[in-house]
Write a protein that holds these residues in place. Structure first.
Motif, short mmCIF file in Angstrom:
data_model
loop_
_atom_site.label_atom_id
_atom_site.label_comp_id
_atom_site.label_asym_id
_atom_site.label_seq_id
_atom_site.Cartn_x
_atom_site.Cartn_y
_atom_site.Cartn_z
N ASN A 89 -2.86 18.58 54.25
CA ASN A 89 -2.74 17.39 55.04
C ASN A 89 -3.18 16.18 54.22
O ASN A 89 -2.81 15.08 54.34
N ASN A 90 -4.42 16.29 53.73
CA ASN A 90 -5.14 15.14 52.85
C ASN A 90 -4.13 14.65 51.74
O ASN A 90 -4.22 13.78 51.58
N LEU A 91 -3.57 15.67 51.23
CA LEU A 91 -2.51 15.23 49.86
C LEU A 91 -1.58 14.30 50.52
O LEU A 91 -0.90 13.78 49.76
N GLN A 92 -1.24 14.66 51.54
CA GLN A 92 0.16 14.25 52.38
C GLN A 92 -0.37 12.43 52.61
O GLN A 92 0.29 11.88 52.41
N VAL A 93 -1.53 12.49 53.19
CA VAL A 93 -2.13 11.24 53.52
C VAL A 93 -2.23 10.48 52.28
O VAL A 93 -2.05 9.18 52.21
#
Length: 119
Positions: A89-93
């Protein structure tokens, strides 16, 4: 490992935002880079074949140095799939567009009695 309620709630809140793949799906994914986001001590005990290690504590800090192209296909895994989902999720953000989490993680791999690498 028994997880705390707030941690589980956090994971449940981001799971709809993250693509998860199971072990069988992962095994058909050619040209995807496999990243182990577990702690160093977990990595040393064994890991999935051909995995690179970028622990959960530093992945957001170092990902762009190792993978500057935001469309690099990345499969993240941890012990059971929770930390890898949070990291995905953080990498997507951060703008990564091809990142997935291995559902069940290392535990799911071991349950299928698939090979692991050790030092």
């Amino acid at each position: 490992m028994k997880h705390n309620p707030a941690f589980l709630a956090l994971v449940e809140s981001i799971l709809p935002l993250v693509t998860e793949v199971n072990v069988e799906q992962y095994q058909t994914m050619n040209d995807w880079t496999l990243l182990d986001v577990r702690e160093d001590s977990e990595w040393l005990k064994g890991r999935l074949p051909n995995a690179l290690h970028l622990g959960r504590g530093i992945i957001e800090r170092d990902i762009e140095t190792l993978f500057p192209e935001k469309d690099t296909p990345l499969v993240l895994y941890c012990g059971g799939g929770y930390r890898s989902a949070l990291a995905a999720n953080n990498l997507q953000v951060m703008g990564y567009t091809k990142v997935v989490s291995l559902a069940g993680g290392y535990k799911a791999w071991l349950e299928r009695q698939l090979p692991i690498e050790n030092d």
